[in-house]
Design an enzyme around this catalytic site. Structure first.
Site, PDB file in Angstrom:
ATOM      1  N   PRO A  26      23.575 -11.197 -13.223  1.00 17.11           N
ATOM      2  CA  PRO A  26      22.467 -12.145 -13.269  1.00 17.11           C
ATOM      3  C   PRO A  26      21.804 -12.156 -14.650  1.00 17.11           C
ATOM      4  O   PRO A  26      21.966 -11.201 -15.411  1.00 17.11           O
ATOM      5  CB  PRO A  26      21.487 -11.620 -12.219  1.00 17.11           C
ATOM      6  CG  PRO A  26      22.155 -10.518 -11.515  1.00 17.11           C
ATOM      7  CD  PRO A  26      23.348 -10.109 -12.286  1.00 17.11           C
ATOM      8  N   GLY A  63      20.750  -7.477 -19.203  1.00 16.36           N
ATOM      9  CA  GLY A  63      21.108  -6.675 -20.364  1.00 16.36           C
ATOM     10  C   GLY A  63      22.542  -6.837 -20.821  1.00 16.36           C
ATOM     11  O   GLY A  63      23.076  -5.942 -21.457  1.00 16.36           O
ATOM     12  N   GLU A  68      -2.552 -17.650   4.277  1.00 15.19           N
ATOM     13  CA  GLU A  68      -2.057 -16.386   3.716  1.00 15.19           C
ATOM     14  C   GLU A  68      -2.246 -15.239   4.707  1.00 15.19           C
ATOM     15  O   GLU A  68      -1.379 -14.366   4.825  1.00 15.19           O
ATOM     16  CB  GLU A  68      -2.763 -16.058   2.396  1.00 15.19           C
ATOM     17  CG  GLU A  68      -2.524 -17.074   1.277  1.00 15.19           C
ATOM     18  CD  GLU A  68      -1.057 -17.268   0.945  1.00 15.19           C
ATOM     19  OE1 GLU A  68      -0.267 -16.332   1.161  1.00 15.19           O
ATOM     20  OE2 GLU A  68      -0.691 -18.372   0.497  1.00 15.19           O
TER      21      GLU A  68
HETATM   22  P1  ADP Z   1      21.388 -11.141 -20.447  1.00 12.65           P
HETATM   23  O1  ADP Z   1      22.237 -11.290 -21.650  1.00 12.65           O
HETATM   24  O2  ADP Z   1      22.037 -10.347 -19.361  1.00 12.65           O
HETATM   25  O3  ADP Z   1      20.798 -12.388 -19.930  1.00 12.65           O
HETATM   26  P2  ADP Z   1      19.759  -9.693 -22.269  1.00 12.65           P
HETATM   27  O4  ADP Z   1      20.714  -8.672 -22.699  1.00 12.65           O
HETATM   28  O5  ADP Z   1      19.531 -10.828 -23.189  1.00 12.65           O
HETATM   29  O6  ADP Z   1      20.147 -10.240 -20.848  1.00 12.65           O
HETATM   30  O7  ADP Z   1      18.394  -8.966 -21.936  1.00 12.65           O
HETATM   31  C1  ADP Z   1      17.177  -9.490 -22.333  1.00 12.65           C
HETATM   32  C2  ADP Z   1      16.210  -8.397 -22.647  1.00 12.65           C
HETATM   33  O8  ADP Z   1      15.894  -7.638 -21.500  1.00 12.65           O
HETATM   34  C3  ADP Z   1      16.747  -7.407 -23.620  1.00 12.65           C
HETATM   35  O9  ADP Z   1      16.516  -7.810 -24.931  1.00 12.65           O
HETATM   36  C4  ADP Z   1      15.985  -6.126 -23.278  1.00 12.65           C
HETATM   37  O10 ADP Z   1      14.746  -6.111 -23.928  1.00 12.65           O
HETATM   38  C5  ADP Z   1      15.733  -6.272 -21.814  1.00 12.65           C
HETATM   39  N1  ADP Z   1      16.692  -5.515 -21.014  1.00 12.65           N
HETATM   40  C6  ADP Z   1      17.557  -6.015 -20.114  1.00 12.65           C
HETATM   41  N2  ADP Z   1      18.285  -5.059 -19.551  1.00 12.65           N
HETATM   42  C7  ADP Z   1      17.909  -3.887 -20.111  1.00 12.65           C
HETATM   43  C8  ADP Z   1      18.318  -2.533 -19.953  1.00 12.65           C
HETATM   44  N3  ADP Z   1      19.254  -2.171 -19.086  1.00 12.65           N
HETATM   45  N4  ADP Z   1      17.707  -1.610 -20.702  1.00 12.65           N
HETATM   46  C9  ADP Z   1      16.748  -1.959 -21.569  1.00 12.65           C
HETATM   47  N5  ADP Z   1      16.330  -3.216 -21.777  1.00 12.65           N
HETATM   48  C10 ADP Z   1      16.881  -4.185 -21.054  1.00 12.65           C
HETATM   49 ZN    ZN Z   2       2.878 -19.825   2.825  1.00 10.65          ZN
END
Ligand code: ADP
Ligand code: ZN
Length: 681
Positions: free
Chosen positions: A251, A255, A474
């Site tokens: 998703p 990361g 709610e």
């Molecule tokens: P994707 O490419 O899967 O859409 P990204 O790698 O661009 O996601 O993640 C976006 C940001 O979310 C990263 O720059 C980081 O700051 C944070 N992030 C996401 N997953 C992690 C993780 N496992 N550890 C640390 N930071 C994360």
């Molecule tokens: Zn509702």
């Protein structure tokens, strides 16, 4: 849940490294050479014009009277009609001796240039006039027609615009180049790849595995890729082939980009990063050309990594869109990508990483052996993963004493890494706004609320009646979910408008991998609890339940058609994991089944609604208390519910214990083996 993706460094526009810069200068030089040639030509032509023949006289323009007079006297040797508009008059010997006695004519008896010119009005009249004037002359002159091109003015006429165009063009290209950062901007380089290059010397790949929290399995797998790049011989020696492509599936915000970048950082090799949509342009053939360019750039920098984010932009299954008749441009881009991946040898040192959140819609050809034959699943983080991600992102923050990472990890089920990064940042901003010295627990909780629900809108105008309806709505959700065994336990309810919703109830979803029919049914009842409360208390319903109804309808449909949870339909799933169902115009079931599905769905929802009504009728007293408290305080918590309805008999303490055990286990693991980390790094 909104996946607020923070901008990863992958799209950093200030990247200095540009692979295709140096091709402007030579062009410019060649253009100047051409200019010189033109200049020399012009000078030569002008010179030729002046180079000359000898005997000349000033060319005076004469009027008709003078011309007639000279003709009558027989002083004119010849008349040349130039381009049928000017007459050039040459005197004969006699005339010359009268008007220019000191000029000695050339051997043909004339001067080199005409002696007089005469502007002709009408050609016929001129001829007539010449004839009449010479009636008494013994040997009259006749008019000779001369067609003469005026080279000079012609050449200047087209040289000047040409020079202007060239100059204009140079200025334009320079301007564009400057504005768009060199090579990538000019029209010539539209077919060049848009990949950003992160190099050793650009020092921007400073992401390592330390910055990626959780994702242990993915790290182990991708560690191997690093090893392929570092010591290829180790694998090729035995005849093994190094994979060409690795697909990261998961998703958004989990990361994937981060992981790919950390590979480049760990292996210390150049890293080309681009998004699938970078290949797409409105011009046909550009995508394929960009793929070609990307791979030739990469090969020249091998060993290196190419990272293609959102590869589904080009990698969707080909020829499946029945309505639009297919997207030829995308297909040819994909074909080029496939060709390039086949083209480079397994040991050329180029590894393609690609990320997508839907591997199922990718073209099968992309996934076959020799292309993206490895898939690494990057999942939403579990409670331990979330804690670690909090740790990574809290590194640079000034934290208060009461900040508890375990607690925060428990409060954020379903959050992606990007969401958590966002929470940390929001919390810091909120604390700063309030002028605090440290970020405390409340800032984090507020940030979580904000990420889930959007910004509070305290000044949205709501009438007291509306407020009451919202409070009961709610409270209805809260009451039903509290009283149902399998509904998610409630954390808090507010009637402060946020984003575009008027009120919200926060639940703490259990982290479960499978959901039973009973659980789904109870969730549906709780979701319908809002509308049911309106019905029970006011006897009328409102439009405020739109998103509840949408959610319930989708869930009921999924239960019946996907999960096989309906008795009438039975154990049948019409789910298509290949994603090609979207393109089909026909449904995979008969009209009769469609009717049954509709009937079952509405039966299910109706049953849940009646159940909600009966629960709320039974607990009308408590519901009213809760709603009244909500109107007064705007926010209520799980503890308030406990006071009104008593403790939940099945308070899922089992679940809590499991979570705590997981956190504890993770802690002891990292305490016992700190060396392990550094070995990997
Ligand atoms: P994707 O490419 O899967 O859409 P990204 O790698 O661009 O996601 O993640 C976006 C940001 O979310 C990263 O720059 C980081 O700051 C944070 N992030 C996401 N997953 C992690 C993780 N496992 N550890 C640390 N930071 C994360
Ligand atoms: Zn509702």
């Amino acid at each position: 849940m909104n996946n607020n993706e923070t901008q990863g460094p992958g799209n950093n526009p200030n990247q200095p490294a540009q692979p295709n810069q140096p091709n402007q200068k030579p062009n410019g030089k060649r253009r100047f050479n051409i200019m010189w040639i033109y200049a020399i030509l012009a000078i030569v032509l002008i010179g030729l014009n002046f180079l000359g023949r000898d005997a000349v006289t000033p060319q005076e323009e004469i009027d008709q009277g003078k011309l007639i007079e000279m003709l009558k006297k027989g002083e004119i040797g010849k008349i040349e009609l130039v381009n049928r508009e000017d007459a050039e008059v040459y005197l004969n010997q006699k005339g010359l001796s009268v008007y220019f006695p000191e000029v000695i004519p050339n051997s043909d008896g004339f001067t080199a240039t005409p002696n007089y010119t005469y502007k002709i009005g009408s050609l016929d009249r001129f001829e007539e006039m010449v004839e009449n004037a010479q009636q008494e002359v013994s040997n009259p002159v006749y008019i000779t027609n001369v067609r003469r091109n005026n080279w000079m003015s012609d050449i200047i006429g087209w040289i000047i615009p040409l020079v202007l165009i060239v100059v204009f063009y140079i200025i334009l290209m320079r301007g564009m180049g400057r504005n768009m950062g060199g090579g990538a901007g000019s029209i010539f380089s539209i077919g060049k790849s848009r990949a950003q290059l992160y190099d050793k010397n650009s020092s921007s790949v400073n992401v390592t595995f330390k910055d990626v929290a959780g994702l242990e399995e993915a790290k182990v797998e991708i560690m191997e890729v690093v090893d392929f790049l570092k010591n290829p011989e180790k694998y090729t020696k035995l005849g093994g082939k190094i994979p060409k492509g690795v697909l990261l599936v998961g998703p958004p915000g989990t990361g994937k980009t981060l992981l790919a970048k950390s590979v480049a950082g760990e292996a210390n090799v150049p890293f080309f990063s681009l998004s699938g949509s970078d290949f797409v342009e409105m011009f046909v053939g550009v995508g394929a050309s960009r793929v070609r360019d990307l791979f030739s750039n990469a090969k020249s920098k091998a060993p290196c990594i190419i990272f293609i984010d959102e590869i589904d932009a080009i990698g969707r299954a080909r020829g499946k869109s029945a309505i639009t008749g297919g997207n030829d441009e995308r297909e040819s881009t994909l074909n080029q990508l496939l060709t390039e991946m086949d083209g480079f040898g397994t040991n050329s040192g180029v590894i393609v990483l690609a990320a997508t959140n839907r591997a199922d819609i990718l073209d099968k050809a992309l996934l076959r052996a020799g292309r993206f034959d490895r898939q690494i699943y990057v999942e939403l983080p579990d409670i331990v993963g979330r804690k670690e991600i909090f740790e990574v992102h809290m590194r640079g923050l000034k934290l208060g004493k009461d900040v508890d990472k375990d607690f925060l990890a428990k409060q954020t089920p379903g959050f992606s890494g990007a969401d958590i990064a966002n929470v940390c940042n929001e919390a810091a901003l909120m604390a700063a706004r309030k002028g605090k010295e440290e970020i405390d627990k409340q800032d984090f909780l507020d940030a979580v609320d904000r990420i889930i629900g959007g910004l509070e809108k305290k000044n949205k105008i709501i009438t007291p009646e509306e407020k009451k309806v919202i409070a009961f709505h709610e409270a209805g959700h809260a009451t039903t979910s509290w009283l149902l065994q399998y509904a998610h336990p409630l954390v808090k309810v507010t009637i402060v408008p946020r984003g575009n919703s008027l009120g919200a109830a926060w639940y703490l979803p259990e982290e479960r991998q499978i959901t039973t029919k009973e659980q789904m049914y109870h969730e549906m009842i709780a979701t319908l609890g809002g509308r049911a409360a309106e019905q029970v208390i006011f006897g009328q319903i409102s439009t405020g339940a739109l998103s509840d109804l949408e959610k319930v309808t989708k869930q009921a449909f999924a239960m019946v058609t996907y999960y096989g949870l309906d008795d009438e339909i039975g154990n049948i799933s019409y789910y298509d994991s290949t994603g090609q169902q979207d393109y089909n115009l026909t449904k995979p079931y008969s009209e009769k089944t469609a009717e049954t599905i509709d009937k079952e769905v509405s039966k299910l929802i109706e049953k849940a609604y009646q159940e909600a009504i009966s629960i709320l009728t039974d607990h009308r007293e408590g519901l009213t208390q809760l709603a009244t408290k909500l109107v007064e305080e705007e926010v209520i918590f799980g503890e308030d519910l406990e006071r009104i309805f008593g403790k939940r008999p099945w308070n899922n303490s089992e679940d809590e214990k499991l979570k705590d055990a997981a956190l504890k286990a993770a802690e002891s693991r990292s305490e016992n083996q700190p060396e392990n980390e550094s070995q990997n790094a």
